[in-house]
Design an enzyme around this catalytic site. Structure first.
Site, PDB file in Angstrom:
ATOM      1  N   CYS A 114      52.202  51.969  51.547  1.00 38.09           N
ATOM      2  CA  CYS A 114      51.284  50.829  51.538  1.00 38.09           C
ATOM      3  C   CYS A 114      50.648  50.569  52.902  1.00 38.09           C
ATOM      4  O   CYS A 114      49.594  49.938  52.986  1.00 38.09           O
ATOM      5  CB  CYS A 114      52.007  49.578  51.054  1.00 38.09           C
ATOM      6  N   HIS A 248      47.649  43.379  52.837  1.00 36.66           N
ATOM      7  CA  HIS A 248      48.089  44.258  51.756  1.00 36.66           C
ATOM      8  C   HIS A 248      48.387  43.399  50.536  1.00 36.66           C
ATOM      9  O   HIS A 248      49.083  42.385  50.619  1.00 36.66           O
ATOM     10  CB  HIS A 248      49.331  45.028  52.186  1.00 36.66           C
ATOM     11  N   ASN A 278      49.391  45.768  43.026  1.00 32.31           N
ATOM     12  CA  ASN A 278      49.627  46.475  44.282  1.00 32.31           C
ATOM     13  C   ASN A 278      49.113  47.908  44.145  1.00 32.31           C
ATOM     14  O   ASN A 278      49.698  48.713  43.428  1.00 32.31           O
ATOM     15  CB  ASN A 278      51.126  46.460  44.594  1.00 32.31           C
TER      16      ASN A 278
END
EC number: 2.3.1.180
Length: 321
Positions: A114, A248, A278
Site C-alpha cells: 500500500c 491511503h 482499499n
C-alpha cells in the site's frame, strides 16, 4: 533556480464491475452495516478476467498523459507500484510500456504494497532531479481481488481493484512548485501482521491476504501521524499550511484518527474509501486524480500524500501542485 519533479497530469482507471456491500453479502458472511461501521467502505470495483494490473495501469497512464499534454514517446521513465503484478516477471512496467506503445525507456516495478506509490514517487523524484529522465509515469495499479480469500470476511470485504497514475516532469523552477520532500520507512519485524501466505520461493502458489487487523490499525495511526509530521518539518510547514491531505484509502477510521492526531479538519482530507475500498498502491494516485478532476485540488495547492502497507512500510510526500 531549483530542479524539481513537477506534477503535470493525473489519471485513473477502475474495472467495469462495481460491487456493493449488499451484493458482497450474498456470497460472504457479512452485511452492509457490518462493513460500513468498521471500515466506511460501501463499494469496490472487481477486475474481470480481461482486466489486469497492466491494462488498468496503462488506462490510467493514458489519461495522465492526456492531462499532461504529452505522448508515450515523451516518457523516459515508467515505475509501476504493485503487489499484484501480471506475472512474477517481466515487470508490469514493461507491459504498460508495450500497451502504451512507448519506445525504449527505463521501466521497472516497485513492491511496497500500500506504500508502493509513495516509494515510487520518491524514486522518480530522485531520478528526475539527477537527469535520468525528463518525464516520468508513476503508476499504482492493483488487482487485489486475485489474492483474496473469499471465505475470510475480515479481509475480503476490505479490498478493491484499480489504478492511478501521475506524470512528473523535471523542471528548473524559481518557486516552490513540485515535489518538495519525501519520507520513507520500513520495519520488517512486523512483516507477519499483514502479508500474503504464498510466493514463488516459499509455496509455489500465489497465496491469499492475511492480516492482524487490530495491530495494523494501531501501527497505522501512530506511523502515519509521525511520518506526516516529519515530512512537514522537512519543509518548514505545519498542519495549517496544508490545503489537502490525500491519504491511503484503507479504512475511514484510520484516516479519521490520523487527521485528528495531526489536528487536520476532515474537510481537507480527500476520502474515496467508501467508493473504491482499499486499492493498495493505487489508492493514493486514484484519490489524487479524482480530487484534481473534480476541482478540489487546484494549481498552487499544497498537498500531502501518505500511506502505510505490509512490511510494515510507510511514507509521505509533500508537493505544490
Amino acid at each position: 533556480m531549483t530542479r524539481r519533479a513537477i506534477l503535470k497530469g493525473t489519471g485513473s482507471a477502475l474495472p467495469r464491475t462495481r460491487v456493493s456491500n449488499a451484493e458482497l453479502a450474498e456470497r460472504v458472511d457479512t452485511s452492509d452495516e457490518w462493513i460500513v461501521e468498521r471500515t466506511g467502505i460501501r463499494f469496490r470495483h472487481i477486475a474481470e478476467p480481461d482486466e489486469t494490473t497492466a491494462t488498468l495501469g496503462a488506462d490510467a497512464a493514458r489519461r495522465a498523459l492526456e492531462a499532461a499534454g504529452l505522448q508515450p514517446a515523451d516518457i523516459g521513465l515508467i515505475i509501476v507500484a504493485t503487489a499484484t503484478p501480471d506475472n512474477t516477471f517481466p515487470a508490469s512496467a514493461t507491459k504498460v510500456q508495450a500497451l502504451l506503445g512507448a519506445p525504449d525507456c527505463i521501466a521497472f516495478d516497485v513492491a511496497a504494497v500500500c506504500s508502493g506509490f509513495l516509494y515510487a514517487v520518491s524514486v522518480a523524484d530522485a531520478m528526475l532531479r539527477t537527469g535520468a529522465a525528463r518525464h516520468a509515469l508513476v503508476i499504482g495499479s492493483e488487482t487485489f481481488s486475485r489474492i483474496l480469500d473469499w471465505n475470510d470476511r475480515t479481509t475480503c470485504v476490505l479490498f478493491g481493484d484499480g489504478a492511478g497514475a501521475v506524470v512528473l516532469s523535471a523542471e528548473d523552477v524559481a518557486d516552490d512548485r513540485g515535489v518538495l520532500a519525501t519520507r520513507l520507512h520500513a520495519e520488517g519485524r512486523y512483516c507477519d501482521m499483514l502479508y500474503v501466505d504464498g510466493g514463488p520461493s516459499t509455496t509455489g502458489t500465489v497465496g491469499h491476504v492475511r492480516m492482524q487487523g487490530r495491530e495494523v490499525f494501531r501501527h497505522a495511526v501512530t506511523n502515519l501521524a509521525a511520518v506526516l509530521g516529519e515530512v512537514m518539518r522537512d519543509v518548514g510547514l505545519s498542519a495549517d499550511d496544508i490545503d489537502w491531505v490525500v491519504p491511503h484509502q484503507a479504512n475511514k477510521r484510520i484516516i479519521d484518527a490520523t487527521a485528528k492526531k495531526l489536528g487536520l479538519p476532515a474537510d481537507r482530507v480527500v476520502l474515496t474509501v467508501d467508493q473504491h475500498a482499499n486499492t493498495s498502491a493505487a489508492s493514493v494516485p486514484l484519490a489524487l486524480d479524482l480530487a484534481v478532476r473534480d476541482g478540489r485540488i487546484k494549481r498552487g495547492d499544497l498537498v500531502v500524500l501518505e500511506a502505510m502497507g505490509g512490511g510494515f512500510t510507510w511514507g509521505a510526500a509533500v508537493l505544490r501542485v
